[in-house]
Design an enzyme around this catalytic site. Structure first.
Site, PDB file in Angstrom:
ATOM      1  N   HIS A 100     -11.289  24.101  15.726  1.00 52.58           N
ATOM      2  CA  HIS A 100     -12.164  24.989  14.460  1.00 52.58           C
ATOM      3  C   HIS A 100     -11.685  26.589  14.960  1.00 52.58           C
ATOM      4  O   HIS A 100     -11.954  27.470  14.061  1.00 52.58           O
ATOM      5  CB  HIS A 100     -14.031  25.362  14.799  1.00 52.58           C
ATOM      6  CG  HIS A 100     -14.030  25.984  15.809  1.00 52.58           C
ATOM      7  ND1 HIS A 100     -14.600  25.313  16.826  1.00 52.58           N
ATOM      8  CD2 HIS A 100     -14.466  27.023  16.274  1.00 52.58           C
ATOM      9  CE1 HIS A 100     -15.358  25.862  18.016  1.00 52.58           C
ATOM     10  NE2 HIS A 100     -15.146  27.235  18.053  1.00 52.58           N
ATOM     11  N   ASP A 153     -13.490  18.052  17.713  1.00 45.42           N
ATOM     12  CA  ASP A 153     -13.166  19.653  17.458  1.00 45.42           C
ATOM     13  C   ASP A 153     -12.366  19.447  18.385  1.00 45.42           C
ATOM     14  O   ASP A 153     -12.809  20.653  19.719  1.00 45.42           O
ATOM     15  CB  ASP A 153     -14.828  20.394  17.977  1.00 45.42           C
ATOM     16  CG  ASP A 153     -14.467  22.169  17.603  1.00 45.42           C
ATOM     17  OD1 ASP A 153     -12.990  22.467  17.383  1.00 45.42           O
ATOM     18  OD2 ASP A 153     -15.311  22.292  18.187  1.00 45.42           O
ATOM     19  N   GLY A 247     -17.709  33.542  20.486  1.00 44.93           N
ATOM     20  CA  GLY A 247     -16.897  33.637  21.051  1.00 44.93           C
ATOM     21  C   GLY A 247     -16.041  33.049  22.160  1.00 44.93           C
ATOM     22  O   GLY A 247     -15.340  33.809  22.367  1.00 44.93           O
ATOM     23  N   SER A 249     -15.311  29.868  22.240  1.00 45.03           N
ATOM     24  CA  SER A 249     -15.153  28.988  21.464  1.00 45.03           C
ATOM     25  C   SER A 249     -13.529  28.699  22.356  1.00 45.03           C
ATOM     26  O   SER A 249     -12.596  29.493  21.748  1.00 45.03           O
ATOM     27  CB  SER A 249     -14.656  29.073  20.207  1.00 45.03           C
ATOM     28  OG  SER A 249     -16.045  29.228  19.268  1.00 45.03           O
ATOM     29  N   GLY A 250     -13.016  27.379  22.480  1.00 44.95           N
ATOM     30  CA  GLY A 250     -12.299  27.086  22.895  1.00 44.95           C
ATOM     31  C   GLY A 250     -11.750  26.843  24.878  1.00 44.95           C
ATOM     32  O   GLY A 250     -10.634  26.536  25.169  1.00 44.95           O
TER      33      GLY A 250
END
Length: 303
Positions: A100, A153, A247, A249-250
């Site tokens: 995402h 994801d 914030g 993410s990943g």
């Protein structure tokens, strides 16, 4: 002959590895501020997009310079702006992150972007930093990524030029194929550049982290449900309101294993009710996607 300082040598190495990329940070915002981040949630939860931003790594600790040499800041360029995410150094050619972070609401891949490696303060021109670009051709998102259910994801990014490994830039280690642990009960470390305070709408300039127990999926589903948390996920508890949030993410979830960090998860989703709601944060379970990672990078898992 005059001596050259260690800092100067690091600076020379960083600039020699790739052309320096200047960034207008006023044009960069966390990925959760984009419309497509919220459209993947059920309608009844989308109301939270208009609420006051929650803390990001809540009650976390600022990292020491170089404490997380595998952590990166990932900037992805979309038609609507540049999104900030986290990620990890997989090899000198590839980055591991969440899908995402690289797909907009129309399922269009980021057109290009920049990976910032070796940063303590991502906003400064630090001699330890390597800023390396990537193109859309270097973006590999799982073909079965489903935004509405946050399934699969996961993504990799091929850098335009190889990263140079040093004390501040190191690849992460992933669980070997023979490693069947679910990591429940172990202390997990989550890190990132996300927001740290409700009072501050900006993402953190420096890395923060938190350490909490990892939950079994059965424990996690007493909060969530199998609709959201499945075998492909791993959860981090929110003990003492210390947790990640939007914030980050990943970014990585790691455990200390065999004297080094082992990445077991990729930051995927949190409760829209807020970071201090007591809900566990959910990550992509790295071991679930070993085959996919090998097929979409040059990483080779240990047997």
């Amino acid at each position: 002959m005059k001596s050259i300082s260690v800092v100067a040598l690091l600076a020379l190495a960083a600039f020699a590895s790739a052309e320096w990329i200047d960034i207008d940070w006023s044009q960069v915002k966390p990925i959760d501020e984009f419309d497509h981040y919220w459209t993947r949630l059920p309608a009844e939860l989308q109301v939270y997009r208009y609420a006051t931003p929650s803390q990001r790594i809540v009650n976390g600790v600022e990292a020491l310079p170089g404490q997380f040499p595998y952590q990166i800041a990932l900037l992805s360029n979309f038609a609507s702006g540049t999104g900030l995410c986290g990620g990890t150094v997989l090899t000198n050619n590839f980055i591991l992150t969440a899908a995402h972070c690289l797909v907009d609401g129309n399922n269009v891949l980021a057109s290009s972007g920049t990976a910032i490696l070796g940063a303590h303060d991502r906003t400064l021109v630090e001699p330890t930093q390597q800023r390396i670009g990537f193109t859309q051709a270097g973006v590999f998102v799982h073909s079965n990524y489903i935004a509405s259910t946050i399934r699969n994801d996961i993504a990799t990014v091929r850098l335009n030029s190889p990263a140079q490994f040093n004390a501040r830039v190191q690849p992460i280690r992933l669980p070997a194929r023979s490693d069947g642990r679910d990591f429940a009960g172990l202390e997990g470390t989550a890190s990132g550049f996300g927001r740290t305070s409700d009072a501050n709408p900006n993402s953190a300039a420096v890395i923060s982290f938190t350490r909490n127990p990892i939950l079994s999926n059965a424990q996690c589903n007493t909060f969530w449900s199998t609709t959201w948390v499945q075998d492909q996920n791993v959860c981090l508890s929110a003990v003492g309101d210390r947790t990640i949030c939007h914030g980050d993410s990943g970014g990585p979830l790691t455990v200390h294993d065999g004297g080094s960090s082992l990445e077991v998860g990729i930051s995927s989703f949190v409760s829209s009710a807020g970071c201090v709601s007591g809900m566990p944060s959910a990550f992509v379970r790295v071991s679930f996607f070993r085959d996919w990672i090998e097929q979409n990078s040059d990483y080779v898992f240990d047997a």
